[in-house]
Design an enzyme around this catalytic site. Structure first.
Site, short mmCIF file in Angstrom:
data_model
loop_
_atom_site.label_atom_id
_atom_site.label_comp_id
_atom_site.label_asym_id
_atom_site.label_seq_id
_atom_site.Cartn_x
_atom_site.Cartn_y
_atom_site.Cartn_z
CG ASN A 188 -1.66 1.26 1.45
OD1 ASN A 188 -1.78 2.07 0.53
ND2 ASN A 188 -2.20 1.45 2.65
CE LYS A 211 0.08 3.38 4.75
NZ LYS A 211 0.16 3.50 6.19
CG HIS A 215 -5.64 2.21 5.19
ND1 HIS A 215 -5.17 3.20 6.02
CD2 HIS A 215 -4.66 1.28 5.10
CE1 HIS A 215 -3.93 2.87 6.40
NE2 HIS A 215 -3.60 1.72 5.85
CD GLU A 227 -2.64 5.82 6.70
OE1 GLU A 227 -2.62 5.83 5.45
OE2 GLU A 227 -1.74 5.28 7.38
CD GLU A 265 -3.44 -2.27 7.36
OE1 GLU A 265 -2.31 -2.48 6.90
OE2 GLU A 265 -4.10 -1.27 7.09
N GLY A 267 2.69 2.38 10.69
CA GLY A 267 3.64 3.47 10.50
C GLY A 267 4.38 3.85 11.77
CB SER A 302 5.42 -1.74 11.84
OG SER A 302 5.05 -0.39 12.11
P1 PGA Z 1 2.97 0.38 7.58
O1 PGA Z 1 1.51 0.62 6.96
O2 PGA Z 1 3.48 -0.92 7.02
O3 PGA Z 1 3.77 1.56 7.14
O4 PGA Z 1 2.79 0.32 9.07
C1 PGA Z 1 0.62 -0.45 6.76
C2 PGA Z 1 -0.68 0.06 6.23
O5 PGA Z 1 -1.14 1.13 6.66
O6 PGA Z 1 -1.32 -0.58 5.36
#
Ligand code: PGA
Length: 247
Positions: free
Chosen positions: A8, A10, A93, A95, A165, A171, A208
């Protein structure tokens, strides 16, 4: 068993960077039997589809609106994705939920529209840190699944992918341990059954995930794949994760 390795991006990698990434990653992925998925930003989807060509990489969108067309400034529709040859779409997601205020009802409409159009939704769920600390993880996941899958028939749900998640791990560099993730994900399957959904659908872990922990996560019984943010931005680290079996 085949796993799903999904990146992903983003709000990273415009069309030029997307093309360069895919050209670089294609030869690096050789020999991986897993299913590879990439979610570029909307403007990079045409370049990504073209760069993939006939390689075994599927391209998905990070977001979509449920109406087929109309006065929805700033949105993109499912027919537009289909026209591009995009068959997957992230929905919900954290976000999108947190920063853009997408609620359970809207996500349910999106999920139903994506399924009805024959695309594969990757439906994201996950608890916040405070919810975990208060012992409410399963209650939150249950609410998200119940609301998201409302009116989705069992047969249709068989085409769905779930991404678990934990929001506190996205992140942040903080990963759920492989055992922690597996335990929660194992508990998601009975939840799916109780909602009349197909309990054998693939469940991905996200938060992560990186080359150092990919193998440990993917060897867990209930982890069918990874949804990778940061570590999917460089072709080398993404490809390394697709070769987790060899590490
Ligand atoms: P990350 O993000 O691997 O940077 O923690 C995962 C995601 O939001 O899909």
């Amino acid at each position: 068993m085949t796993k799903i390795i999904a990146g992903n991006w983003k709000m990273n990698h415009g069309p030029r960077a997307a093309k360069a990434f895919i050209e670089k990653v294609k030869p690096l992925l050789g020999g991986s039997d897993d299913q590879i998925l990439l979610f570029p930003p909307a403007v990079s989807l045409p370049a990504a589809v073209e760069a993939v060509g006939d390689a075994a990489i599927s391209i998905g969108a990070q977001n979509v609106y449920f109406a087929p067309n109309g006065a929805f400034t700033g949105e993109i529709s499912i027919p537009m994705l289909r026209e591009l040859g995009v068959h997957y779409c992230l929905i919900g997601h954290s976000e999108r939920r947190r920063i853009f205020g997408e609620d359970d009802g809207l996500l349910n409409q999106k999920l139903q529209a994506v399924l009805a159009a024959g695309l594969v939704p990757v439906f994201c769920i996950g608890e916040q840190l405070q919810e975990r600390e208060e012992g409410r993880t399963m209650a939150v996941l249950s609410r998200q699944l119940q609301a998201g899958l409302r009116d989705v028939k069992g047969v249709e749900s068989g085409r769905l992918i779930i991404a678990y998640e934990p929001v506190w791990a996205i992140g942040t560099g903080k990963t759920a341990t492989a055992a922690e993730a597996d335990e929660t994900m194992g508990a998601i399957r009975p939840l799916l059954s109780s909602l009349g959904a197909d309990a054998s659908l693939p469940i991905l872990y996200g938060g992560s995930a990186k080359p150092e922990n990919a193998g440990a996560l993917l060897r867990q019984r209930h982890i069918d794949g990874l949804l990778i943010g940061n570590a999917s931005l460089e072709p080398e680290s993404f490809a390394e994760m697709a070769h987790w079996r060899e590490a």
